[in-house]
Scaffold this motif. Structure first.
Motif, PDB file in Angstrom:
ATOM      1  N   HIS A  31      38.935  38.931  61.996  1.00 42.80           N
ATOM      2  CA  HIS A  31      39.358  38.110  62.799  1.00 42.80           C
ATOM      3  C   HIS A  31      40.778  37.051  63.356  1.00 42.80           C
ATOM      4  O   HIS A  31      40.903  36.830  64.315  1.00 42.80           O
ATOM      5  CB  HIS A  31      38.683  36.436  62.586  1.00 42.80           C
ATOM      6  N   ALA A 113      37.645  44.033  51.179  1.00 50.03           N
ATOM      7  CA  ALA A 113      37.504  42.719  51.005  1.00 50.03           C
ATOM      8  C   ALA A 113      38.213  42.036  52.194  1.00 50.03           C
ATOM      9  O   ALA A 113      37.186  40.828  52.095  1.00 50.03           O
ATOM     10  CB  ALA A 113      38.615  42.247  49.769  1.00 50.03           C
ATOM     11  N   ALA A 116      35.292  41.889  53.994  1.00 54.48           N
ATOM     12  CA  ALA A 116      34.035  42.007  53.664  1.00 54.48           C
ATOM     13  C   ALA A 116      33.811  40.163  54.077  1.00 54.48           C
ATOM     14  O   ALA A 116      32.292  39.835  54.371  1.00 54.48           O
ATOM     15  CB  ALA A 116      34.047  42.212  52.777  1.00 54.48           C
ATOM     16  N   LEU A 117      34.738  39.747  53.321  1.00 57.91           N
ATOM     17  CA  LEU A 117      35.017  38.378  53.946  1.00 57.91           C
ATOM     18  C   LEU A 117      34.857  37.167  54.724  1.00 57.91           C
ATOM     19  O   LEU A 117      34.313  36.332  55.662  1.00 57.91           O
ATOM     20  CB  LEU A 117      35.982  37.744  52.771  1.00 57.91           C
ATOM     21  N   ASP A 118      35.613  37.449  56.063  1.00 59.50           N
ATOM     22  CA  ASP A 118      35.635  37.765  57.402  1.00 59.50           C
ATOM     23  C   ASP A 118      34.586  38.198  58.282  1.00 59.50           C
ATOM     24  O   ASP A 118      34.771  37.395  59.257  1.00 59.50           O
ATOM     25  CB  ASP A 118      36.728  37.328  57.648  1.00 59.50           C
ATOM     26  N   SER A 119      33.664  38.882  57.866  1.00 61.91           N
ATOM     27  CA  SER A 119      32.727  39.238  59.078  1.00 61.91           C
ATOM     28  C   SER A 119      31.984  38.355  59.133  1.00 61.91           C
ATOM     29  O   SER A 119      31.364  37.844  57.190  1.00 61.91           O
ATOM     30  CB  SER A 119      32.042  40.690  58.445  1.00 61.91           C
ATOM     31  N   THR A 120      30.346  37.765  59.778  1.00 61.49           N
ATOM     32  CA  THR A 120      29.044  37.309  59.312  1.00 61.49           C
ATOM     33  C   THR A 120      28.098  38.519  59.314  1.00 61.49           C
ATOM     34  O   THR A 120      28.343  39.583  59.798  1.00 61.49           O
ATOM     35  CB  THR A 120      28.891  36.312  60.570  1.00 61.49           C
TER      36      THR A 120
ATOM     37  N   GLY B  28      32.167  32.190  57.353  1.00 62.47           N
ATOM     38  CA  GLY B  28      33.393  32.900  59.022  1.00 62.47           C
ATOM     39  C   GLY B  28      34.994  33.363  58.172  1.00 62.47           C
ATOM     40  O   GLY B  28      35.362  34.043  58.882  1.00 62.47           O
ATOM     41  N   GLU B 107      24.899  35.577  52.546  1.00 64.10           N
ATOM     42  CA  GLU B 107      26.092  34.797  53.062  1.00 64.10           C
ATOM     43  C   GLU B 107      26.781  33.963  52.988  1.00 64.10           C
ATOM     44  O   GLU B 107      27.992  34.239  53.791  1.00 64.10           O
ATOM     45  CB  GLU B 107      25.170  34.161  54.783  1.00 64.10           C
ATOM     46  N   LEU B 117      42.221  35.472  51.974  1.00 64.50           N
ATOM     47  CA  LEU B 117      42.273  36.944  52.690  1.00 64.50           C
ATOM     48  C   LEU B 117      42.594  36.427  53.566  1.00 64.50           C
ATOM     49  O   LEU B 117      42.979  37.216  54.599  1.00 64.50           O
ATOM     50  CB  LEU B 117      40.939  37.336  52.050  1.00 64.50           C
ATOM     51  N   ILE B 171      32.523  39.483  46.424  1.00 61.48           N
ATOM     52  CA  ILE B 171      32.239  40.512  47.409  1.00 61.48           C
ATOM     53  C   ILE B 171      31.722  41.602  47.585  1.00 61.48           C
ATOM     54  O   ILE B 171      30.942  42.218  48.459  1.00 61.48           O
ATOM     55  CB  ILE B 171      33.625  40.892  47.228  1.00 61.48           C
ATOM     56  N   ARG B 174      27.838  40.888  48.389  1.00 66.43           N
ATOM     57  CA  ARG B 174      28.063  39.937  50.327  1.00 66.43           C
ATOM     58  C   ARG B 174      27.266  41.564  51.022  1.00 66.43           C
ATOM     59  O   ARG B 174      26.612  41.240  51.845  1.00 66.43           O
ATOM     60  CB  ARG B 174      29.169  39.728  49.995  1.00 66.43           C
ATOM     61  N   VAL B 175      28.635  42.223  50.766  1.00 60.95           N
ATOM     62  CA  VAL B 175      28.279  43.795  52.011  1.00 60.95           C
ATOM     63  C   VAL B 175      26.945  44.211  51.632  1.00 60.95           C
ATOM     64  O   VAL B 175      26.714  45.529  52.052  1.00 60.95           O
ATOM     65  CB  VAL B 175      29.352  44.348  51.521  1.00 60.95           C
TER      66      VAL B 175
END
Lengths: 204, 204
Positions: A31, A113, A116-120, B28, B107, B117, B171, B174-175
């Motif tokens: 983003h 990374a 991974a973190l800023d995706s929903t 997000g 999530e 990040l 991390i 999550r994915v």
DNA sequence: TTGACACTAGACCGACCGGTCTACATAATG
DNA sequence: CATTATGTAGACCGGTCGGTCTAGTGTCAA
């Protein structure tokens, strides 16, 4: 096929775009990076992006993730060629990561990374690409450990820990603006690995 | 002072905003969360945000980070009250994290990590808030380890590793949409810790 | 030559974002 | 009661985002 360009030629537009996205992901995350910035950086107009990546930003990001994973595995291959011992390979990998961190002024982190973190949860393809990337890297490390005599399940667990430690250390190093977190994490990780390997050798 | 509201009263608007931002960061990231969404979630209009947080989005995020760190430390205090042994406290902490991960359907991640990040070098205040948060948590763990007889520098290194492993595992989990990475990481981390503590106890 | 195709090129658009502004409610203070 | 603090409320704005559209270019094959 067109005269030139497609795969393996000049620094082709497509490749420049991927490279720019890779940079962007490492610095600002999915983003956080603006398509226009990437285009400026790659010296390319809007249309060319849509042409090469019909799926737009997401599509380009997936390609960048793929390219990054390939890059990592290639780098590990190189280290494996110069260091016989798997233990040393991992040591060299962590050392190299530290140098890269310093050179990048602590602004470049692992794109896996950051995505991974800023995706929903809705960003399914993005998530899958990252998940696959992590899995590939873990598998690589796992086989490396197995070569050193570590049994399957144990090698798998250690591979996960290596990635966990690495990613977590990068995060801390970034905000701290210091290599210390990565340094300390690497030291302990290697310490643990050495212990594991000598034990395994004994039981071999 | 106004009759009511300021600190510690109802679920005050200010607190609701902080809570919403905390959620947003976990899901997000900083760039990924929209101010309008937060306001809807907190049932609050735009103006009230500007009133409580003159610095806007950044200001609110900093407050959310602070609140999160406080929350973590409070949780650790609670665990420390019910578990005498520092080793058990850390074990319980990791276990609790795993439950939270499952409940949140993978999530919710650590807001410290997500902000770390997707912030750039220009976001100084944001970075500082995260850096301070990490430092506070590390210090807490460090003192916990020192209570268990680990010497200063070693405790410091182990605290860094714990945070690294924890963040990196989150991390991957999550994915992957699975607790496995956190499970395996926790197991190895605790294994290492146990080894460390028994060694230290012997040398005590 | 000409048609098809891959690629380059950039103007343009609607949507949305964060931030600002003005107006209003409440209640402690003089 | 008037005044002032504090907090609530939402319309509004400029900027930027990702995405689409149309046009131009070079090089193959027929």
């Amino acid at each position: 096929m067109t005269a030139m360009s497609s795969p393996s030629n000049a620094p082709g537009t497509r490749e420049r775009l991927i490279q720019a996205m890779s940079n962007g992901l490492q610095i600002g995350g999915f983003h956080g990076v603006a398509l226009n910035d990437l285009l400026t950086q790659a010296q390319a107009p809007k249309g060319v992006l849509y042409h090469h990546f019909p799926g737009g930003k997401v599509d380009l990001a997936v390609a960048a993730i793929r390219a990054f994973v390939t890059h990592v595995k290639t780098a590990l291959d190189g280290l494996q060629a110069t260091h016989g011992d798997p233990f040393q390979v991992i040591g060299a990998w962590l050392e190299q990561a530290q140098k890269a961190l310093e050179q990048g002024a602590f602004e470049r982190t692992c794109p896996l990374a950051s995505v991974a973190l800023d995706s929903t949860a809705e960003d399914v393809v993005l998530r899958q690409a990252v998940a696959r990337g992590f899995a590939e890297i873990r598998e690589y490390l796992e086989s490396l450990l197995e070569q050193a005599g570590v049994t399957g399940p144990r090698a798998s667990a250690l591979a996960i820990l290596l990635v966990s430690g690495y990613e977590g250390a990068l995060i801390q190093a970034r905000v701290a603006g210091s290599v210390t977190p990565l340094e300390e994490t690497s030291t302990l990780l290697l310490e643990m690995l050495r212990l594991e390997l000598t034990t395994k050798v004994r039981s071999k």
